[in-house]
Design an enzyme around this catalytic site. Structure first.
Site, short mmCIF file in Angstrom:
data_model
loop_
_atom_site.label_atom_id
_atom_site.label_comp_id
_atom_site.label_asym_id
_atom_site.label_seq_id
_atom_site.Cartn_x
_atom_site.Cartn_y
_atom_site.Cartn_z
N ALA A 90 -3.72 7.63 -5.05
CA ALA A 90 -2.31 7.22 -5.11
C ALA A 90 -2.32 5.74 -5.49
CB ALA A 90 -1.65 7.43 -3.76
N GLY A 127 0.84 -1.21 0.00
CA GLY A 127 0.00 0.00 0.00
C GLY A 127 0.86 1.24 0.00
N ASN A 128 0.29 2.36 0.34
CA ASN A 128 1.08 3.59 0.46
C ASN A 128 0.46 4.49 1.53
OD1 ASN A 128 -0.90 5.44 -0.89
ND2 ASN A 128 -0.52 4.02 -2.58
N ARG A 129 1.06 5.63 1.76
CA ARG A 129 0.68 6.46 2.91
C ARG A 129 -0.49 7.40 2.65
NH1 ARG A 129 4.73 5.68 6.57
NH2 ARG A 129 6.77 5.19 5.67
N SER A 130 -1.16 7.31 1.52
CA SER A 130 -2.27 8.22 1.24
C SER A 130 -3.39 8.02 2.26
CB SER A 130 -2.81 7.95 -0.17
OG SER A 130 -4.06 8.57 -0.32
#
Ligand code: CTP
Length: 398
Positions: free
Chosen positions: A276, A208-211
């Protein structure tokens, strides 16, 4: 009826022009607005809370705690407002706001507010010309406040010059036109994506990512306020409000987001792709949890569909596609490249080099680049204000 049902907070500070505010409140209430007055202690010398509460049909607040010992929740007051006007704004409160001092309820509400804030400075001619006052006003402007310039005319001191607060009818017209402007996307269907995507590795893990999803949500709110019919396709987020006034399509992976965009894009007028999206996903998603071994583990990745580039290929005459570019190096060059490559009409660039911009912040600093090469850089603002700036820029394209 742009004012019907709107929550307007009026802040009154201690200047003689406060005598004009009851008339403004009457106009707003007649137009169907819900008016909430917050006044400073100094303002009470110029206009009474009883007059203001009678006309606004709401209690008037001036301190954090009521006479009955009840706490006035400034966060709630700040969050329910659709617009805040401080009129008159004295040099003193102006200085507090410029310095970020939350000494009274009014300044605390302003500092917690997400709604647009208009201020109507009113003071004597020389005070208005004073260096610190000019500097404080430009600071407020850079924070995103809307400054209503004082008018020329006779002042309470007997002098004449610039410093007069505009008449209630003028202030009313400014507020009304704010809401009229915000109907710029009436009749348009806007498809927005937001949040991160999660690409499963096994039943418990993902890439995943930090969005946080906040930008997509703020855009959906701003587009709805501008009169659009909005669908928000969002990756996992904990920031969605309960009962949002737009349609939410929750998705997890880039593949699911792609399918949802493909489904809704053809009937949309505008696509805003703020998600994102993960560029890669595991080739082989394990059906059971991967167990720990002492050897190294490699996860082979393959590209996900570039949703925006695919939408760019499907784009029909009149559709508008907007992309985001979050860059760390060669920001403008990369953004322009994405604009062309993905057949966009506009790209919103934010650089991770700017403090307060990007993931994990409630603020952002953007540059908007249009297909025709026009570009505009904005100061650091809250994500809600940034969303309104983006929507207002889009409304020039439709
Ligand atoms: N985007 C998309 N699908 C992807 C990746 C990105 O639709 N698989 C969209 C994003 O939502 C954003 C724009 O494309 O609006 C640019 O995303 P970004 O990650 O900055 O660019 P990439 O094309 O992925 O290029 P790079 O990661 O190399 O910068």
């Amino acid at each position: 009826m742009p004012l019907r049902g709107k929550n307007i907070v009026i802040g009154i500070t201690g200047g003689i022009a406060a005598y004009k505010i009851p008339l403004l409140i009457r106009l707003l209430v007649k137009a169907g607005a819900n008016v909430q007055v917050i006044m400073t202690e100094a303002a009470k010398a110029f206009v009474t809370p009883l007059t203001l509460s009678t006309l606004s049909r709401n209690p008037v607040y001036s301190s954090f705690v009521s006479e009955a010992g009840q706490w006035h929740n400034h966060i709630a007051l700040a969050h329910t407002a659709d617009l805040i006007l401080i009129a008159p704004l004295t040099a003193n409160t102006l200085a507090d706001l410029a310095m970020g001092k939350a000494e009274n309820l009014l300044s605390a509400v302003i500092m917690s507010a997400e709604a647009p804030v208009y201020v109507s400075p009113a003071m004597d001619r020389e005070m208005y010309r004073y260096g610190a006052v000019r500097e404080n006003l430009s600071k407020l402007k850079s924070f995103g406040f809307h400054i209503i310039p004082p008018e020329e005319g006779e002042l309470a001191s007997g002098l004449s010059g610039q410093g007069r607060m505009p008449e209630p009818e003028t202030l009313f017209a400014i507020i009304r036109s704010h809401f009229k402007q915000t109907q710029a996307l009436k009749g348009k269907k806007v498809l927005i994506t937001g949040g991160p995507t999660y690409e499963p590795i096994d039943p418990v893990r993902f890439i995943g990512n930090r969005s946080s999803g906040k930008t997509g949500i703020a855009l959906a709110e701003a587009a709805t306020q501008a009169g659009a019919e909005v669908i928000l396709i969002t990756g996992p987020t904990t920031c969605l409000p309960g009962n949002p006034p737009y349609t939410v399509v929750p998705v997890e992976s880039a593949g699911e987001m792609y399918q949802a965009v493909k489904k809704h894009y053809p009937e949309s007028d505008i696509l805003i792709m703020s998600a994102a999206v993960s560029d890669y996903k595991p080739v082989d998603v394990k059906s059971s949890k991967i167990k720990k071994h002492s050897a190294r583990l490699n996860i082979e990745l393959e590209p996900t569909p570039d949703i925006l580039a695919e939408a760019g290929k499907m784009k029909r005459q009149g559709q508008i596609n907007i992309g985001f570019a979050l860059e760390t190096d060669d920001e403008k060059k990369n953004a322009l490249d994405k604009l062309k490559r993905k057949n966009l009409d506009m790209i919103v660039l934010n650089s991770l080099k700017d403090e307060g911009a990007g993931f994990g912040y409630d603020t952002n600093k953007i540059t908007i680049i249009r297909k025709d090469g026009q570009e505009k850089t904005y100061p650091l603002k809250s994500k809600h204000e940034v969303a309104r700036d983006i929507i207002s820029e889009i409304s020039h394209l439709v």
